[in-house]
Design a protein around this motif. Sequence first.
Motif, short mmCIF file in Angstrom:
data_model
loop_
_atom_site.label_atom_id
_atom_site.label_comp_id
_atom_site.label_asym_id
_atom_site.label_seq_id
_atom_site.Cartn_x
_atom_site.Cartn_y
_atom_site.Cartn_z
N UNK A 29 1.01 -0.92 0.19
CA UNK A 29 0.16 0.11 -0.09
C UNK A 29 1.07 1.43 -0.13
N UNK A 30 1.98 2.12 0.91
CA UNK A 30 2.65 2.62 0.93
C UNK A 30 3.75 2.86 0.54
N UNK A 31 4.36 1.38 -0.24
CA UNK A 31 5.87 1.22 -1.28
C UNK A 31 7.68 1.40 0.24
N UNK A 32 6.71 1.08 1.01
CA UNK A 32 7.43 0.42 2.10
C UNK A 32 8.29 -0.91 1.97
N UNK A 33 9.41 -0.44 3.30
CA UNK A 33 9.70 -2.21 3.26
C UNK A 33 9.74 -2.36 5.00
N UNK A 34 9.03 -3.14 5.40
CA UNK A 34 9.19 -3.70 6.62
C UNK A 34 9.58 -5.16 7.08
N UNK A 35 10.83 -4.55 7.77
CA UNK A 35 12.28 -5.26 8.56
C UNK A 35 11.89 -5.51 10.50
N UNK A 36 11.13 -6.42 9.77
CA UNK A 36 11.13 -7.09 11.66
C UNK A 36 11.79 -7.16 12.46
#
Length: 424
Positions: free
Chosen positions: A328-335
Motif C-alpha cells: 500500500x505504501x511502497x515501504x519495506x518492513x524489517x521485523x
Amino acid sequence: MSAAGNGPPPADTALAARLFDELAEKTADRRGVTRTAYGAGEQFAHDLVRDAGTAVGLSARTDAGGNLYLTLPGTDETGRAIIVGSHLDSVPMGGNFDGAAGVLAGLAVAAGWKKAGYALRDDLVVMALRAEESTWFPVSYPGSKLALGLLPPETLDLTRADSGRTLADHMAELGFDPETVRAGTPQVDPASVRAYVELHIEQGPVLIAEDAPVGVVTGIRGSRRYREARVLGQYAHSGAVPRAYRADALIGAADLVMRLQADWLALEAEGRDMTFTVGMFSTDPAEHAFSKIAGEVRLAIDIRSHEEETLERMLGLVHRRFAEVEAAHGVTVDPGPLTGSTPAEMDATLRAAFGAAQQSLGLPSFSMASGAGHDAATFAGAGIPSAMLFVRNQNGSHNPDEAMEMVDFEAAVAVLAEGLARLS
C-alpha cells in the motif's frame, strides 16, 4: 518443630520493611529506582538480601549465573525443596516493589520461622533470580532458565541495552561462571524441587477494582515480540514530492499499527485472550527533520496471550499486515528477530492450597490471570508445580509511582506462609 499444628508463626515483615527502605535509598535514580541486570543496583540488592538472610541463620549460596539461594532446612531431610522466589532487578527508573516484593516476602517467612524454630518437612529455599526484566537483555527469564539448565548458549552473547557488552562479560565481571552457564549445566535439579512459588505485586488495577488485597494467579500469558522492527521508506522533501510518489515510512508504520489494532479488537470480539502493544515508535533523530518525509520508523510489537493458538494466529496476521503495508505504501518492513515465551498454567493443587489460605485468614477469595511474564513460567514449563500470588498495588508497575501498601504486603505474606504450611 514441623509444620503440623495450628499454623505457622508470623513472618518477619518488619525485616522486609527495613530492606524495602534500604533498597529505595541505595538504588534510587532521578525518579524511582534503577537496578540494572548484572549491574551495580541488582548486585547491591543481592548482597543486601544475602547478608540479611545469613544474619538470621539461613545458609546461602550463589550459582554459576549469580542466582542467590537462602535455605531453611526441612525437618525430614527429604532431599526436596520448596522454592519461594522472584527477581531483584528493575526497569530503568522503575518502582521499588516489582520483583523485590517476592524475594523479601520469602525472606520474611524464612526469617520468622527460623527465629521460632519452625520448619517444613522439605527445605524452604528463598531464591533471588537474575535479570528478569527483559529491557536489559533481549531474552525472557535468563536467571530461571540458567538455573534449570535451559538457557540457550547463544544467549551469553547477547548485549545489554545500556552498555553494549555481552551477558557473558557482565557475568564474569561480577565473578560468576558464564562458561558453566553456556554449557547448560543445571544449577538446580528440577527433580528435587517440589514446588516453586512466586509472590509479586499486581501490575494492573484488578485487585484494586475488586477490593482484594491478594490474588491467586491462574496462569501467565506467553508472548510474541518484535523488539526491533523497522519500516523503511525514502527520505524526501516534504513539499516537493506529491503523495503518489512517496514512500513514507511514518504513514506505513501508522497504518501497520492501526491494522494490528483492528485485528486485536476482532480477536477480542471472538472471546480470545490477548493484548497488543506498541511501546516504542520513533523516527531516527539523526536524520528526521520538520521538512522531510520520514525514511525510517522504528517500533516494537508486543503480543501476549494465555492461548498458544491465539499467539500463533496473531503472529500470522502480523506477517500478513506487513505485506499489505508494503504494497500500500511502497515501504519495506524489517521485523528484526522474533522473541517470546510460552503461556504457563499454575498448578491446581498449589492454587487450592493458597486459596484455602485466603479463606482461613478471612481474606476475599480471588483468582486472576497474569498478563505479564514472570519466572514462574519457566519453572512451570519445566514441569515443576508452580504458583503465584499477587499483591494489590496502586499505579501499576515499571514506573516510579508503584505504591504497594505494607498492610497489603503483610496480608499476602500471611497467605504465603499459611499456604506453604499446608504443603507440608
